[in-house]
Design a protein around this motif. Sequence first.
Motif, PDB file in Angstrom:
ATOM      1  N   SER A   1      -1.468  -8.157   0.338  1.00 42.67           N
ATOM      2  CA  SER A   1      -1.300  -9.508   0.892  1.00 42.67           C
ATOM      3  C   SER A   1       0.143  -9.981   0.789  1.00 42.67           C
ATOM      4  O   SER A   1       0.661 -10.628   1.702  1.00 42.67           O
ATOM      5  N   ALA A   2       0.842  -9.639  -0.317  1.00 40.78           N
ATOM      6  CA  ALA A   2       2.239 -10.045  -0.477  1.00 40.78           C
ATOM      7  C   ALA A   2       3.122  -9.381   0.574  1.00 40.78           C
ATOM      8  O   ALA A   2       4.026 -10.010   1.136  1.00 40.78           O
ATOM      9  N   VAL A   3       2.850  -8.095   0.856  1.00 38.58           N
ATOM     10  CA  VAL A   3       3.639  -7.378   1.870  1.00 38.58           C
ATOM     11  C   VAL A   3       3.368  -7.952   3.258  1.00 38.58           C
ATOM     12  O   VAL A   3       4.292  -8.191   4.042  1.00 38.58           O
ATOM     13  N   LEU A   4       2.113  -8.206   3.582  1.00 42.28           N
ATOM     14  CA  LEU A   4       1.770  -8.728   4.910  1.00 42.28           C
ATOM     15  C   LEU A   4       2.325 -10.133   5.125  1.00 42.28           C
ATOM     16  O   LEU A   4       2.647 -10.517   6.251  1.00 42.28           O
ATOM     17  N   ARG A   5       2.457 -10.899   4.056  1.00 46.57           N
ATOM     18  CA  ARG A   5       3.000 -12.258   4.179  1.00 46.57           C
ATOM     19  C   ARG A   5       4.521 -12.267   4.277  1.00 46.57           C
ATOM     20  O   ARG A   5       5.093 -13.135   4.943  1.00 46.57           O
ATOM     21  N   SER A   6       5.202 -11.328   3.598  1.00 44.40           N
ATOM     22  CA  SER A   6       6.638 -11.486   3.377  1.00 44.40           C
ATOM     23  C   SER A   6       7.538 -10.406   3.957  1.00 44.40           C
ATOM     24  O   SER A   6       8.729 -10.667   4.179  1.00 44.40           O
ATOM     25  N   ALA A   7       7.051  -9.190   4.164  1.00 43.18           N
ATOM     26  CA  ALA A   7       7.927  -8.100   4.614  1.00 43.18           C
ATOM     27  C   ALA A   7       8.418  -8.373   6.036  1.00 43.18           C
ATOM     28  O   ALA A   7       7.624  -8.572   6.956  1.00 43.18           O
ATOM     29  N   HIS A   8       9.738  -8.359   6.226  1.00 39.02           N
ATOM     30  CA  HIS A   8      10.313  -8.685   7.529  1.00 39.02           C
ATOM     31  C   HIS A   8      10.095  -7.578   8.562  1.00 39.02           C
ATOM     32  O   HIS A   8      10.018  -7.851   9.761  1.00 39.02           O
ATOM     33  N   ASN A   9      10.021  -6.336   8.100  1.00 38.62           N
ATOM     34  CA  ASN A   9       9.917  -5.206   9.015  1.00 38.62           C
ATOM     35  C   ASN A   9       8.474  -5.049   9.521  1.00 38.62           C
ATOM     36  O   ASN A   9       7.564  -4.773   8.734  1.00 38.62           O
ATOM     37  N   PRO A  10       8.226  -5.229  10.843  1.00 42.06           N
ATOM     38  CA  PRO A  10       6.849  -5.109  11.348  1.00 42.06           C
ATOM     39  C   PRO A  10       6.260  -3.722  11.148  1.00 42.06           C
ATOM     40  O   PRO A  10       5.038  -3.579  10.994  1.00 42.06           O
TER      41      PRO A  10
ATOM     42  N   LEU B   1     -16.409   2.429  -7.275  1.00 40.91           N
ATOM     43  CA  LEU B   1     -15.345   2.722  -6.308  1.00 40.91           C
ATOM     44  C   LEU B   1     -14.269   1.648  -6.362  1.00 40.91           C
ATOM     45  O   LEU B   1     -13.069   1.933  -6.343  1.00 40.91           O
ATOM     46  N   GLY B   2     -14.714   0.376  -6.426  1.00 39.93           N
ATOM     47  CA  GLY B   2     -13.766  -0.732  -6.486  1.00 39.93           C
ATOM     48  C   GLY B   2     -12.942  -0.716  -7.754  1.00 39.93           C
ATOM     49  O   GLY B   2     -11.732  -0.973  -7.729  1.00 39.93           O
ATOM     50  N   GLU B   3     -13.597  -0.403  -8.885  1.00 35.06           N
ATOM     51  CA  GLU B   3     -12.888  -0.363 -10.162  1.00 35.06           C
ATOM     52  C   GLU B   3     -11.865   0.769 -10.206  1.00 35.06           C
ATOM     53  O   GLU B   3     -10.854   0.683 -10.897  1.00 35.06           O
ATOM     54  N   GLN B   4     -12.146   1.844  -9.468  1.00 29.75           N
ATOM     55  CA  GLN B   4     -11.237   2.995  -9.434  1.00 29.75           C
ATOM     56  C   GLN B   4     -10.252   2.918  -8.262  1.00 29.75           C
ATOM     57  O   GLN B   4      -9.516   3.859  -8.006  1.00 29.75           O
ATOM     58  N   ASP B   5     -10.261   1.796  -7.572  1.00 23.34           N
ATOM     59  CA  ASP B   5      -9.440   1.654  -6.363  1.00 23.34           C
ATOM     60  C   ASP B   5      -7.981   1.405  -6.733  1.00 23.34           C
ATOM     61  O   ASP B   5      -7.518   0.272  -6.752  1.00 23.34           O
ATOM     62  N   ASP B   6      -7.268   2.481  -7.038  1.00 20.93           N
ATOM     63  CA  ASP B   6      -5.854   2.364  -7.387  1.00 20.93           C
ATOM     64  C   ASP B   6      -4.961   3.014  -6.331  1.00 20.93           C
ATOM     65  O   ASP B   6      -3.785   3.288  -6.574  1.00 20.93           O
ATOM     66  N   ASP B   7      -5.516   3.265  -5.138  1.00 23.99           N
ATOM     67  CA  ASP B   7      -4.723   3.853  -4.059  1.00 23.99           C
ATOM     68  C   ASP B   7      -3.607   2.909  -3.632  1.00 23.99           C
ATOM     69  O   ASP B   7      -3.742   1.677  -3.731  1.00 23.99           O
ATOM     70  N   GLY B   8      -2.526   3.481  -3.149  1.00 23.93           N
ATOM     71  CA  GLY B   8      -1.407   2.666  -2.699  1.00 23.93           C
ATOM     72  C   GLY B   8      -0.412   3.492  -1.918  1.00 23.93           C
ATOM     73  O   GLY B   8      -0.699   4.632  -1.508  1.00 23.93           O
ATOM     74  N   ILE B   9       0.772   2.949  -1.726  1.00 23.68           N
ATOM     75  CA  ILE B   9       1.793   3.606  -0.922  1.00 23.68           C
ATOM     76  C   ILE B   9       3.161   3.332  -1.536  1.00 23.68           C
ATOM     77  O   ILE B   9       3.411   2.229  -2.044  1.00 23.68           O
ATOM     78  N   TRP B  10       4.026   4.344  -1.521  1.00 26.32           N
ATOM     79  CA  TRP B  10       5.391   4.191  -2.025  1.00 26.32           C
ATOM     80  C   TRP B  10       6.304   3.755  -0.880  1.00 26.32           C
ATOM     81  O   TRP B  10       6.300   4.353   0.201  1.00 26.32           O
ATOM     82  N   LEU B  11       7.080   2.691  -1.117  1.00 23.88           N
ATOM     83  CA  LEU B  11       7.981   2.159  -0.098  1.00 23.88           C
ATOM     84  C   LEU B  11       9.369   1.935  -0.692  1.00 23.88           C
ATOM     85  O   LEU B  11       9.504   1.635  -1.882  1.00 23.88           O
ATOM     86  N   THR B  12      10.381   2.055   0.159  1.00 22.82           N
ATOM     87  CA  THR B  12      11.745   1.777  -0.302  1.00 22.82           C
ATOM     88  C   THR B  12      11.959   0.266  -0.353  1.00 22.82           C
ATOM     89  O   THR B  12      11.230  -0.507   0.286  1.00 22.82           O
ATOM     90  N   GLU B  13      12.973  -0.153  -1.113  1.00 27.30           N
ATOM     91  CA  GLU B  13      13.284  -1.577  -1.182  1.00 27.30           C
ATOM     92  C   GLU B  13      13.713  -2.102   0.184  1.00 27.30           C
ATOM     93  O   GLU B  13      13.493  -3.277   0.508  1.00 27.30           O
ATOM     94  N   LYS B  14      14.327  -1.240   1.005  1.00 33.56           N
ATOM     95  CA  LYS B  14      14.711  -1.662   2.350  1.00 33.56           C
ATOM     96  C   LYS B  14      13.462  -1.963   3.180  1.00 33.56           C
ATOM     97  O   LYS B  14      13.419  -2.955   3.928  1.00 33.56           O
ATOM     98  N   GLU B  15      12.435  -1.113   3.053  1.00 32.31           N
ATOM     99  CA  GLU B  15      11.185  -1.363   3.783  1.00 32.31           C
ATOM    100  C   GLU B  15      10.525  -2.656   3.312  1.00 32.31           C
ATOM    101  O   GLU B  15       9.826  -3.321   4.080  1.00 32.31           O
ATOM    102  N   LEU B  16      10.746  -3.018   2.058  1.00 37.11           N
ATOM    103  CA  LEU B  16      10.135  -4.217   1.483  1.00 37.11           C
ATOM    104  C   LEU B  16      11.050  -5.429   1.571  1.00 37.11           C
ATOM    105  O   LEU B  16      10.830  -6.431   0.874  1.00 37.11           O
TER     106      LEU B  16
END
Length: 718
Positions: free
Chosen positions: A211-220, A158-173
């Motif tokens: 982790s990068a998004v939780l540390r850096s994304a300004h939009n709560p 399951l961990g090796e196949q864990d490629d789930d994610g989410i598409w976000l706009t650059e504004k959201e990021l």
Amino acid sequence: MSTYRQPLPRIPTAAEIPLILEDTIRTFNSALDKIASSVATSSAKRSNVIVPWTEAENITCTRMDMMHHLASHSPDASTRSAAQVAKGKIWASVRNEVLNRKELRSLLEAVNESLDDETSEWLSFKLKRFKEHLEEDEEDTSAHQTKLSALQAQFKQLGEQDDDGIWLTEKELDGVPLRTTRLSRKPPHEPGPKEGPNAGKVFVQFSIGTSAVLRSAHNPETRKKVYLERERRKLCTAGAPLHKQIIVEQDSIARKDGGSNYVEYRAKGTSVPSSEWVNEFLERLKGSVVPYQRMLTDAIRARRVADQKLAPGTLHSQRVPPWDYDYYCTIIQNELIGDASKLDAYIAPPDETLPKLWSLLGETFQLHIKPVPAEKLNHQTVWDTHVRVCEVWDKEQQPIFLGYIYYDIFAGQGHSVDNSKQYTSILQHGYERRDGTRTATLTVVNGYWPLEKRFLPYDHLRTIVHETGHALHLLSRKAKHVNLTYNSLPSDFAELPGYFLENHWFTQRAILRKLCTRHWSYSDPNKWKETHPKSAKLIPKDVPDSLFDMVFRYGCWKKVFSNVGSIHALIFDTKINSLPRHEDVLKLDLQTVWYETQSELYDYDHSETIKAGGHGYLECWHLIEGQHNGRGYSHMLGKAMAADIWRRKFAANPNNPAEWKKYRKVLLVPSLCGTSDKSEFTRLLEGYLGRRFDAGSLFSGSRELDGIIQSLRKLCKK
């Protein structure tokens, strides 16, 4: 030990592996057949039973070492597949099939003479395995073990196949440095699709980019969306029931073995006396960090209220939701410490930095460590073109060849870029031959440094130093019987050498200065201008002292606040694996235990996470897959041992050659394969220290830590 350099072994191809497998099993079985047919029980002794048996076993195990490594690290899929099959069959031949041969057991039981400690332990180990094989409930225990292994393999898949994610706009990021931050398996800022619903968006893979998004994304709202969606992904929904089944099977195995719980059962592989001792150790660590953590939480809460214009004193402002914690923690860390990652630009790529590291370690340990020339590294001697190798010699008296360390630290074909998957493995165990000479030990430092990087990040180099500590330990040990070395070291004691180098030797100003080079902009000014078009500020050519000060403050910050999450995971793991009755395990609510334990440390608001079906504990895959479950605390205990040794023996004089020699001879060289009493390791450690081990040394104060705490207090008062 050998006084001559043993050649690099040949790396087999996929086509050669089945032939090696056939020859290995045939040779091993022939050796045992010869013993069985030529020795009567009345004449059985060490020379005609144990010596030829262990010789054949040592050769077989070293071939299995090679297969084990290639099964995970060969860039060629067919080689990985062939090696995986070979590894399993060789292991079955050495450890399992031999147990059906009653005549061999009779010969071992008939050996009645004085043996050295290690050989005596080998004999006891073999007879114990024969006895267990014949016990009436062995079939039932095996069934539980087989089921557990299958469940852990499912979770790993399951961990090796864990490629789930989410598409976000650059504004959201907004706030996330997209040009330099890897958010998925693709290179940073690789363009997304040009058409469709995700046109122009960026893919954030949960296992890599969260982790990068939780540390850096300004939009709560972005942080909240990523956090909660990660909690709902397939790894969590499918992994939660699997994990519960794993806990149940682990408990069944422990109780079948006569243990009171799984932590007690797993403690046999550590130096700790009981599960109660583990709980006391973790509670002591928790008590040490909670005051610091609460101070930081107060500062985060105040900053969040001001930033999001919340009404002070309202329920919404009193407790911090988990998706806001890392963001405000990073802001406060940068304010109090600064950007320690600036040091990265002063660390050259591995091909330049590794020889410096080898030279410094050689001076410290009185070893001669030098690179193997590039022309000797080809498809016959290394499994990947990016692998680097050094040879290690003991310089004391006459030079003695200890072995090779391979560095497979470059992200290439078949490699992940997940930096958490860095570890040390064995390509070939060293052992003593009948004539007194030794085969060389071959160790591998595994890591994943992306090739497109212009420099080696400080945290990544720090991990390489840690793994090199393990490699030098493995090269220093003197063992006779390979089969005993697989589980001979308590896991906590095995972690000590890595943390000793990483957390103490490596963090000396003199060592860091020698490992650093001039800022990379001086080597490639055109590239610097291209990537930093708006930077007119003159960059210091050499590392300024203020940057070293910043790095040391950063290290103290990590020592305390980065360990809080580890302590939470370990307390959780210990709680769920040390319940008094099996019925309690069956009723266990893992989600409740995880979030209640976390709230004791972080004071999070978990209401929305739980509503979303959160299973944050599944991120701790290393406590589930099999190696660390039930005894993950051994890493923390190894850190505490390392801290106590440094404070007691090295803090006042880190460059004392006599003390480094004593450390290596007393703690690294003994194989201790001749004892099944794990408390022997504690006696060895305390004999070296000259007093009882102090587990509280891990969070002992320092000038840098005191400064951070004072700054936090001032921030809270504001």
